[in-house]
Design an enzyme around this catalytic site. Structure first.
Site, PDB file in Angstrom:
ATOM      1  N   GLY A  11      12.878  69.924  38.544  1.00 24.80           N
ATOM      2  CA  GLY A  11      12.638  70.275  39.942  1.00 24.80           C
ATOM      3  C   GLY A  11      13.297  69.046  40.720  1.00 24.80           C
ATOM      4  N   ARG A  21      21.369  55.874  43.513  1.00 20.69           N
ATOM      5  CA  ARG A  21      22.252  54.986  44.159  1.00 20.69           C
ATOM      6  C   ARG A  21      21.798  53.790  43.424  1.00 20.69           C
ATOM      7  NH1 ARG A  21      20.136  51.137  47.577  1.00 20.69           N
ATOM      8  NH2 ARG A  21      21.672  50.021  49.222  1.00 20.69           N
ATOM      9  N   ARG A  72      17.826  74.043  35.565  1.00 25.75           N
ATOM     10  CA  ARG A  72      17.117  74.281  34.504  1.00 25.75           C
ATOM     11  C   ARG A  72      17.952  74.916  33.471  1.00 25.75           C
ATOM     12  NH1 ARG A  72      12.516  74.422  38.305  1.00 25.75           N
ATOM     13  NH2 ARG A  72      11.145  72.700  37.579  1.00 25.75           N
ATOM     14  N   SER A  73      18.039  74.430  32.204  1.00 26.44           N
ATOM     15  CA  SER A  73      18.796  74.957  31.075  1.00 26.44           C
ATOM     16  C   SER A  73      18.227  75.448  29.896  1.00 26.44           C
ATOM     17  CB  SER A  73      20.204  74.274  30.915  1.00 26.44           C
ATOM     18  OG  SER A  73      20.693  74.727  29.743  1.00 26.44           O
ATOM     19  N   ASP A 103       8.693  65.819  32.494  1.00 26.48           N
ATOM     20  CA  ASP A 103       8.399  65.874  31.127  1.00 26.48           C
ATOM     21  C   ASP A 103       9.587  66.755  30.396  1.00 26.48           C
ATOM     22  OD1 ASP A 103       5.804  64.865  31.171  1.00 26.48           O
ATOM     23  OD2 ASP A 103       4.692  66.595  31.392  1.00 26.48           O
ATOM     24  N   GLY A 104       9.855  68.138  30.582  1.00 26.41           N
ATOM     25  CA  GLY A 104      10.752  68.680  29.909  1.00 26.41           C
ATOM     26  C   GLY A 104      12.061  68.023  30.092  1.00 26.41           C
ATOM     27  N   THR A 126       9.554  63.695  40.393  1.00 23.12           N
ATOM     28  CA  THR A 126       8.963  65.123  40.477  1.00 23.12           C
ATOM     29  C   THR A 126       7.872  64.777  41.843  1.00 23.12           C
ATOM     30  OG1 THR A 126       7.176  66.607  39.466  1.00 23.12           O
ATOM     31  CG2 THR A 126       7.225  64.510  38.475  1.00 23.12           C
ATOM     32  N   ASP A 128       5.161  66.470  41.689  1.00 26.22           N
ATOM     33  CA  ASP A 128       3.855  66.634  41.143  1.00 26.22           C
ATOM     34  C   ASP A 128       2.841  65.591  40.710  1.00 26.22           C
ATOM     35  OD1 ASP A 128       4.094  69.489  41.770  1.00 26.22           O
ATOM     36  OD2 ASP A 128       5.083  69.624  39.939  1.00 26.22           O
ATOM     37  N   ASP A 130       2.555  64.372  37.887  1.00 31.75           N
ATOM     38  CA  ASP A 130       1.675  64.644  36.944  1.00 31.75           C
ATOM     39  C   ASP A 130       2.478  63.979  35.366  1.00 31.75           C
ATOM     40  OD1 ASP A 130       4.067  66.239  37.199  1.00 31.75           O
ATOM     41  OD2 ASP A 130       3.148  68.124  36.302  1.00 31.75           O
ATOM     42  N   MET A 170       1.654  72.737  46.499  1.00 29.44           N
ATOM     43  CA  MET A 170       2.572  72.796  45.356  1.00 29.44           C
ATOM     44  C   MET A 170       1.588  72.168  44.382  1.00 29.44           C
ATOM     45  SD  MET A 170       6.734  72.891  45.566  1.00 29.44           S
ATOM     46  CE  MET A 170       7.366  74.265  45.930  1.00 29.44           C
ATOM     47  N   ARG A 172       1.526  73.522  40.292  1.00 26.43           N
ATOM     48  CA  ARG A 172       1.037  74.581  39.224  1.00 26.43           C
ATOM     49  C   ARG A 172       0.082  74.282  38.207  1.00 26.43           C
ATOM     50  NH1 ARG A 172       6.669  76.535  39.217  1.00 26.43           N
ATOM     51  NH2 ARG A 172       6.966  74.936  37.659  1.00 26.43           N
ATOM     52  N   ALA A 187      -9.780  67.530  55.288  1.00 27.02           N
ATOM     53  CA  ALA A 187      -9.924  68.957  54.915  1.00 27.02           C
ATOM     54  C   ALA A 187     -11.646  69.126  54.526  1.00 27.02           C
ATOM     55  CB  ALA A 187      -9.165  69.467  53.669  1.00 27.02           C
ATOM     56  N   LYS A 211     -20.547  76.136  61.286  1.00 28.50           N
ATOM     57  CA  LYS A 211     -21.483  76.813  62.164  1.00 28.50           C
ATOM     58  C   LYS A 211     -20.937  76.887  63.347  1.00 28.50           C
ATOM     59  CE  LYS A 211     -25.739  76.888  59.693  1.00 28.50           C
ATOM     60  NZ  LYS A 211     -25.845  75.759  58.823  1.00 28.50           N
ATOM     61  N   GLU A 222      -1.575  75.394  44.201  1.00 29.12           N
ATOM     62  CA  GLU A 222      -1.148  76.826  43.932  1.00 29.12           C
ATOM     63  C   GLU A 222      -1.816  77.314  42.477  1.00 29.12           C
ATOM     64  OE1 GLU A 222       3.234  74.918  42.735  1.00 29.12           O
ATOM     65  OE2 GLU A 222       3.320  77.236  43.124  1.00 29.12           O
TER      66      GLU A 222
HETATM   67  P1  ADP Z   1      10.762  69.096  34.486  1.00 27.77           P
HETATM   68  O1  ADP Z   1      11.769  67.972  33.772  1.00 27.77           O
HETATM   69  O2  ADP Z   1      10.677  68.886  35.634  1.00 27.77           O
HETATM   70  O3  ADP Z   1       9.608  69.255  33.568  1.00 27.77           O
HETATM   71  P2  ADP Z   1      11.758  71.412  32.928  1.00 27.77           P
HETATM   72  O4  ADP Z   1      10.410  71.432  31.969  1.00 27.77           O
HETATM   73  O5  ADP Z   1      12.139  72.666  33.508  1.00 27.77           O
HETATM   74  O6  ADP Z   1      11.693  70.404  34.047  1.00 27.77           O
HETATM   75  O7  ADP Z   1      12.867  70.834  32.118  1.00 27.77           O
HETATM   76  C1  ADP Z   1      14.093  70.624  32.482  1.00 27.77           C
HETATM   77  C2  ADP Z   1      15.267  70.837  31.404  1.00 27.77           C
HETATM   78  O8  ADP Z   1      15.167  69.994  30.376  1.00 27.77           O
HETATM   79  C3  ADP Z   1      15.018  72.040  30.838  1.00 27.77           C
HETATM   80  O9  ADP Z   1      15.720  73.186  31.580  1.00 27.77           O
HETATM   81  C4  ADP Z   1      15.813  71.997  29.400  1.00 27.77           C
HETATM   82  O10 ADP Z   1      17.174  72.023  29.722  1.00 27.77           O
HETATM   83  C5  ADP Z   1      15.313  70.631  29.298  1.00 27.77           C
HETATM   84  N1  ADP Z   1      14.399  70.734  28.343  1.00 27.77           N
HETATM   85  C6  ADP Z   1      12.995  70.958  28.582  1.00 27.77           C
HETATM   86  N2  ADP Z   1      12.288  71.112  27.252  1.00 27.77           N
HETATM   87  C7  ADP Z   1      13.312  70.784  26.232  1.00 27.77           C
HETATM   88  C8  ADP Z   1      13.035  70.881  24.968  1.00 27.77           C
HETATM   89  N3  ADP Z   1      11.825  70.904  24.431  1.00 27.77           N
HETATM   90  N4  ADP Z   1      14.128  70.530  24.249  1.00 27.77           N
HETATM   91  C9  ADP Z   1      15.359  70.328  24.842  1.00 27.77           C
HETATM   92  N5  ADP Z   1      15.502  70.279  26.054  1.00 27.77           N
HETATM   93  C10 ADP Z   1      14.524  70.487  26.916  1.00 27.77           C
END
Ligand code: ADP
Length: 324
Positions: A11, A21, A72-73, A103-104, A126, A128, A130, A170, A172, A187, A211, A222
């Site tokens: 994201g 930069r 995202r791939s 994380d991903g 990010t 978030d 987190d 936001m 999740r 709030a 009241k 969310e």
């Molecule tokens: P974020 O980095 O914000 O947590 P995602 O979880 O969508 O976002 O991860 C971003 C991209 O990182 C994924 O679309 C994928 O290409 C790659 N990725 C995520 N998890 C893995 C994994 N277990 N192994 C290899 N690539 C990953």
């Protein structure tokens, strides 16, 4: 080290450009060629990149989004997909990799680094907030300010019409944005995924605070276990006879906009630190800021350990309940 690859991934978050930069400029100062891949791992697999020069990062510190693009791939999660990325990195003679994302993205970076035997450093970008090992992620501060500005406006109309507003923000899986912005916007209550929500108790609480015919704000993450603002609104209405309730979902505006001074500074410091870390021989680490000091956390910890908001902050909201 002669060439460092960099991507923004997952994201997007305000401040990613300030970080790009900082990485590009500190590489150039040290005689390293920074190679920016477009659209995260997607660009890497499809050999879409640019050897970045100073002019590529002029005037981007204040821009939201990411000039490199992000994606995202699913393909990158496969060995075949990563082989394509490795081929491009080898062709380009890349000997270090910096990944700005969540994380991903760090998991992907770590696997790629191991498969190719190059060092990798992650930078938490990010909204978030987190990520384990850092008090703040790039983009969180800006997103909070966007939410607070929006809630201020909602409060004007809530007050004029004596309405209770549920505002969905936001988050999740994490309640950082909700919890902090609930305090900052005064709030009446907040619902976050980390705390079990009870709609009957919420109704009772709002009735006791409202009241004088409403004019209350409830911030809803969310990913709350009771649902988003729309769902909670439909559950609350039958319990709140005599009150007018509305909900508003802030959505993607929270991702955009010019980064705050805080995010620009954090992103710049983290970018410089990441390049220095690679040059110091670090590998498989994520940059973090704890108590305003930068440090490194192993990627395996950053992605496996949980980061949760300070639940003591819930007490602050309760301590400041409206007494009618
Ligand atoms: P974020 O980095 O914000 O947590 P995602 O979880 O969508 O976002 O991860 C971003 C991209 O990182 C994924 O679309 C994928 O290409 C790659 N990725 C995520 N998890 C893995 C994994 N277990 N192994 C290899 N690539 C990953």
């Amino acid at each position: 080290m002669k060439k460092i690859a960099l991507i923004t991934s997952g994201g997007d978050a305000p401040g990613m450009n300030a970080c790009v930069r900082a990485i590009v400029k500190s590489c150039l100062v040290k005689g390293i060629v920074p190679v920016g891949y477009y659209d995260g791992y997607d660009g890497m697999m499809n050999n879409r990149f640019k050897e970045m020069k100073t002019e590529d990062v002029v005037n981007i510190i204040q821009r939201g989004g990411t000039v490199l693009g992000t994606a995202r791939s699913e393909e990158f999660k496969t060995v075949e997909g990563r082989k394509k990325a490795i081929e491009s990195l080898r062709q380009n003679e890349i000997d270090g990799f910096i990944c700005i994302g969540g994380d991903g993205s760090f998991t992907g970076a770590s696997i790629l680094g191991d498969e190719m035997s190059i060092p990798v450093i992650g930078i938490p970008g990010t909204i978030d907030n987190d990520i384990y090992g850092t008090d703040r992620t790039i983009g969180f501060d800006t997103a909070m300010n966007t939410v607070v500005t929006a809630v201020d406006k909602i409060k004007d109309t809530a007050g004029s019409h004596h309405r209770i507003f549920l505002v969905e923000v936001m988050g999740r899986d994490a309640g950082f944005i909700a919890l902090e912005t609930a305090i900052a916007s005064g709030a009446a209550s907040v619902l976050i995924p980390e705390e079990r929500s009870n709609i009957e108790l919420l109704a009772e609480d709002l009735r006791s605070q409202g009241k004088r015919r409403g004019n209350l704000i409830v911030i809803v993450a969310e990913g709350d276990d009771a649902g988003g603002a729309k769902e909670i609104h439909s559950k609350l209405v039958p319990l709140m006879e005599g009150y007018t309730l509305r909900y508003s979902i802030l959505g993607h505006i929270q991702r955009g906009g010019s980064p705050s001074a805080f995010d620009r500074i954090l992103a710049t410091r983290m970018g410089v630190y990441a390049v220095e870390s690679l040059l110091n021989g670090e590998n498989n680490m994520v940059v973090g800021s704890l108590g305003d000091k930068l440090h490194l956390t192993p990627i395996k910890d950053a992605v496996s350990k949980e980061s949760i908001p300070d639940l003591e902050h819930l007490k602050i909201i309760k301590a400041l309940k409206t007494v009618c």
